[in-house]
Design a protein around this motif. Structure first.
Motif, short mmCIF file in Angstrom:
data_model
loop_
_atom_site.label_atom_id
_atom_site.label_comp_id
_atom_site.label_asym_id
_atom_site.label_seq_id
_atom_site.Cartn_x
_atom_site.Cartn_y
_atom_site.Cartn_z
N GLY A 265 0.79 -1.22 0.00
CA GLY A 265 0.00 0.00 0.00
C GLY A 265 0.83 1.27 0.00
O GLY A 265 2.06 1.24 0.06
N TYR A 266 0.13 2.38 -0.07
CA TYR A 266 0.77 3.68 -0.06
C TYR A 266 1.34 3.97 1.33
O TYR A 266 0.85 3.46 2.33
CB TYR A 266 -0.23 4.77 -0.45
N PRO A 267 2.39 4.79 1.41
CA PRO A 267 3.05 5.01 2.70
C PRO A 267 2.26 5.92 3.62
O PRO A 267 1.68 6.91 3.20
CB PRO A 267 4.37 5.67 2.29
N ARG A 268 2.27 5.54 4.90
CA ARG A 268 1.64 6.37 5.91
C ARG A 268 2.40 6.20 7.21
O ARG A 268 3.25 5.32 7.36
CB ARG A 268 0.17 5.98 6.10
N LEU A 269 2.05 7.03 8.18
CA LEU A 269 2.61 6.91 9.52
C LEU A 269 2.10 5.63 10.15
O LEU A 269 0.90 5.37 10.15
CB LEU A 269 2.19 8.13 10.34
N VAL A 270 3.02 4.81 10.68
CA VAL A 270 2.63 3.54 11.30
C VAL A 270 3.28 3.44 12.67
O VAL A 270 4.11 4.27 13.04
CB VAL A 270 3.06 2.33 10.42
N ALA A 271 2.87 2.42 13.41
CA ALA A 271 3.41 2.20 14.75
C ALA A 271 4.41 1.05 14.71
O ALA A 271 4.23 0.08 13.98
CB ALA A 271 2.29 1.90 15.72
N SER A 272 5.45 1.15 15.52
CA SER A 272 6.39 0.05 15.69
C SER A 272 6.08 -0.67 17.00
O SER A 272 5.24 -0.23 17.79
CB SER A 272 7.83 0.56 15.67
N SER A 273 6.76 -1.75 17.26
CA SER A 273 6.46 -2.59 18.42
C SER A 273 6.77 -1.87 19.73
O SER A 273 7.63 -0.99 19.78
CB SER A 273 7.29 -3.87 18.35
N PRO A 274 6.10 -2.26 20.80
CA PRO A 274 6.44 -1.68 22.11
C PRO A 274 7.90 -1.86 22.47
O PRO A 274 8.51 -0.97 23.08
CB PRO A 274 5.52 -2.45 23.08
N ALA A 275 8.50 -2.99 22.07
CA ALA A 275 9.91 -3.23 22.39
C ALA A 275 10.82 -2.17 21.80
O ALA A 275 11.86 -1.84 22.37
CB ALA A 275 10.32 -4.62 21.90
N SER A 276 10.43 -1.62 20.66
CA SER A 276 11.28 -0.62 20.01
C SER A 276 11.31 0.71 20.76
O SER A 276 12.18 1.55 20.52
CB SER A 276 10.82 -0.39 18.57
#
Length: 307
Positions: A265-276
């Protein structure tokens, strides 16, 4: 921010200098191509100069090639010295190069290959070039991570180099998690300077050469689903290019595909894992990375030790 951010949204890049690691093929090549098309001066920082020259010949624009082997600290130092001499200012450092699921190998300096190339090599390169970015308003360090940062991913401080036992998937997960931990720690150190930001991106599932070391047991199913669930490198590169060029981007953000499970898909703001986002782990990894590479970031204010 646009829901369907495409190459048409890339702002004019004339006057900007972009260094893209691993830019002779795949995502790096597509990233370099998109930036050059918008007027950037682009440096393809690659291990194989001959392949880099062939790639540069396929890109229209101001493109040069720099020898860089991220599996060798000597090569990284030499490349950084040459880049510093050639470019008094750097607007974009795109830490794109990587290896995935390799059989256990070590770098020239004895680091496990995936951790050494994907994280430590880029950590060292960033530290050696950072003073060329800091004076430049709007400059960015963009580091490419992966959905793999969620899969069997942890920083194994008791065995960072996987000397006791080795998992291709686990080592890749550790390296890609390290990319995010580094980005977030770097952004906190950059914030007081107010000019340069650190951002991360990931391509989703892109059909590139990166998967050539996929374990044998996975090759048949992966080969079967690739056309159905992956996207072309040109689409996979868009999260990186958005992170590098969209004026709305802020430090410490993470961009990836907008589709289900962030695969396509097209790029958007996403979340990374809690560990990060574990700041204690970020700080510990930063300290260990400085010790292993011998590269420090003297232009940045150190963080206080986590309690």
């Amino acid at each position: 921010m646009s829901d369907n951010w495409t190459e048409q949204h890339i702002p004019d890049q004339h006057g900007r200098v972009a260094i893209v690691t691993g830019a002779n093929t795949g995502l790096g090549f597509a990233t370099a191509q998109l930036l050059a098309a918008r007027g950037a001066t682009v440096v393809l920082a690659v291990r194989d100069v001959e392949k880099g020259e062939r790639a540069a010949a396929r890109i229209t624009g101001d493109v040069t090639v720099q020898a860089l082997d991220l599996a060798s600290l000597d090569s990284i130092r030499s490349a950084a010295a040459e880049l510093r001499a050639a470019h008094p200012r750097i607007d974009l450092l795109i830490n794109n190069a990587g290896v995935m699921y390799t059989p256990r190998q070590t770098t020239a300096d004895g680091f496990e290959l995936q951790f050494g190339v994907n994280h430590l090599g880029h950590f060292a390169l960033t530290g050696l070039l950072l003073d060329r970015l800091l004076p430049v308003p709007g400059s960015r360090v963009v580091t490419v991570s992966s959905n793999g940062h969620r899969i069997r991913a942890a920083i194994h401080f008791d065995d960072l180099q996987w000397e006791r036992s080795y998992s291709r998937v686990g080592a890749y997960g550790q390296a890609k998690l390290a990319n995010l931990l580094f980005t977030y720690a770097l952004q906190r150190r950059l914030a007081p300077h107010g000019t340069t930001i650190a951002v991360a991106a990931h391509p989703g599932a892109s059909n590139t050469e990166l998967a050539r070391y996929t374990p044998t047991a996975l090759r048949v199913p992966v080969g079967w689903v690739t056309p159905l669930f992956t996207q072309k490198a040109e689409m996979g590169a868009l999260p990186t290019v958005r992170a590098a060029t969209d004026p709305a981007v802020t430090g410490g953000q993470y961009y990836g595909p907008a589709g289900r499970a962030q695969v396509r898909g097209y790029p958007r703001l996403v979340a990374s894992s809690p560990a990060s986002h574990d700041q204690a782990v970020q700080q510990r990894l930063w300290t260990v990375s400085e010790e292993l590479t011998g590269v420090t970031f003297p232009t940045l204010t150190p963080e206080p030790k986590a309690s």
